[in-house]
Write an enzyme that holds these catalytic residues in place. Structure first.
Site, PDB file in Angstrom:
ATOM      1  N   VAL A 154       0.809  -1.220   0.000  1.00  0.00           N
ATOM      2  CA  VAL A 154       0.000   0.000   0.000  1.00  0.00           C
ATOM      3  C   VAL A 154       0.843   1.271   0.000  1.00  0.00           C
ATOM      4  O   VAL A 154       0.312   2.363  -0.255  1.00  0.00           O
ATOM      5  CB  VAL A 154      -0.989   0.035   1.184  1.00  0.00           C
ATOM      6  N   ASN A 181      -6.405  -0.842   6.889  1.00  0.00           N
ATOM      7  CA  ASN A 181      -5.914  -1.589   8.045  1.00  0.00           C
ATOM      8  C   ASN A 181      -4.420  -1.855   8.019  1.00  0.00           C
ATOM      9  O   ASN A 181      -3.822  -2.089   9.072  1.00  0.00           O
ATOM     10  CB  ASN A 181      -6.671  -2.926   8.125  1.00  0.00           C
ATOM     11  N   SER A 230      -4.975   3.656  16.560  1.00  0.00           N
ATOM     12  CA  SER A 230      -4.483   2.917  17.725  1.00  0.00           C
ATOM     13  C   SER A 230      -4.632   3.820  18.933  1.00  0.00           C
ATOM     14  O   SER A 230      -4.579   5.054  18.805  1.00  0.00           O
ATOM     15  CB  SER A 230      -3.005   2.546  17.541  1.00  0.00           C
ATOM     16  N   TYR A 286       5.885   5.176  16.211  1.00  0.00           N
ATOM     17  CA  TYR A 286       4.662   4.471  15.803  1.00  0.00           C
ATOM     18  C   TYR A 286       3.437   5.311  16.175  1.00  0.00           C
ATOM     19  O   TYR A 286       2.505   5.467  15.376  1.00  0.00           O
ATOM     20  CB  TYR A 286       4.600   3.112  16.484  1.00  0.00           C
ATOM     21  N   LYS A 329       0.020   6.917  13.974  1.00  0.00           N
ATOM     22  CA  LYS A 329      -1.377   6.652  14.289  1.00  0.00           C
ATOM     23  C   LYS A 329      -2.126   7.928  14.677  1.00  0.00           C
ATOM     24  O   LYS A 329      -3.331   8.046  14.445  1.00  0.00           O
ATOM     25  CB  LYS A 329      -1.478   5.597  15.391  1.00  0.00           C
ATOM     26  N   ILE A 331      -3.932  -5.954  21.206  1.00  0.00           N
ATOM     27  CA  ILE A 331      -4.730  -7.075  20.734  1.00  0.00           C
ATOM     28  C   ILE A 331      -3.793  -8.258  20.470  1.00  0.00           C
ATOM     29  O   ILE A 331      -2.720  -8.092  19.888  1.00  0.00           O
ATOM     30  CB  ILE A 331      -5.487  -6.737  19.436  1.00  0.00           C
TER      31      ILE A 331
END
Length: 255
Positions: free
Chosen positions: A61, A87, A138, A152, A156, A185
């Site tokens: 992507v 996603n 997130s 990171y 997000k 998760i």
């Protein structure tokens, strides 16, 4: 009895494993035809195809040419999409003072630019169909105290602002744009390659950080994605659903 997404065509990027796989399976259960995007895990994508009856499409992507090729393939096999789930994502943990240019750039390219590029490519479909965009953010983008996640988290946080801006910019076309902000998760990304002892230590750690004393499961995110993709959420736009068990180690609880 028809499902909530009966007759809809949905593209889920990064759907060969983890959250993407859970979303693809839940969408298929609700009647959607799913386009399963993957980058390198063809075996995982084929397993999701077997479970959902969808079609697989390879593309990185972060590469606009590959996204254009994928769009042509999806249009040829399935038609124009109604639902886009951005996603695809990667993460590298690193202390701020151990900045690694290539890893940070890769996170920006995949996590943020990948969502931008994919949305741009499929925007004509979504305009025509008055479609739905779901972006995977997130709770890191809101600000948890998890160590070594600064870079990171920045990607997000960008997804959260992209969601809000697109909800505003695309509202004239009847396109709804919302985001999901998961907490920790249990997926291949978070426990892959770890020993049983390491996994248990991680589970105990993150369970202790939630008010519910629970571990996040991919199906929780899949259920939320169905809600956001269906008419159940038709009065929602520009919102961020935080699904993290009630995390207590937030730097801030605001968005």
């Amino acid at each position: 009895m028809s499902g909530k997404l009966e007759g809809k065509i949905a593209l889920i990027t990064g759907a060969s494993k983890g959250l993407g796989r859970a979303i693809a399976e839940k969408f298929a259960d609700e009647g959607a035809k799913v386009a399963i995007n993957y980058n390198s895990d063809e075996k995982g994508a084929l397993e999701v195809k077997r479970r959902t009856g969808g079609e697989i499409f390879q593309a990185d992507v972060s590469n606009r040419d590959q996204i254009r090729r994928m769009a042509n393939e999806i249009h040829s096999k399935l038609g124009k999409i109604d639902i886009l789930v951005n996603n695809s994502g990667i993460w590298y943990l690193m202390p701020f003072d151990q900045y690694d240019e290539s890893k940070v750039r890769r996170m920006i390219d995949v996590n943020l630019m990948g969502a931008i590029y994919t949305t741009l490519e499929f925007l004509p479909d979504l305009k025509e169909k008055r479609g739905v965009i779901i972006n995977m953010a997130s709770n890191a983008g809101i600000g948890t105290a998890a160590r070594n996640t600064t870079f990171y988290s920045i990607t997000k946080a960008g997804i959260i602002m992209l969601t809000k801006r697109l909800a505003f910019d695309l509202s004239e076309y009847g396109i709804r744009v919302n985001a999901i902000a998961p907490g920790w998760i249990e997926t291949d990304l978070t426990i892959g390659g770890k020993s049983e002892e390491e996994i248990k230590r991680l589970e105990d750690d993150f369970r202790s950080r939630t008010t519910l004393k629970m571990i996040g499961k991919p199906e929780y995110i899949g259920n939320a994605a169905v809600f956001l993709a269906s008419k159940d959420s038709e009065y929602m736009n520009g919102q961020v659903m935080v699904i993290d068990g009630g995390r207590i180690d937030n730097l801030t609880h605001s968005i």
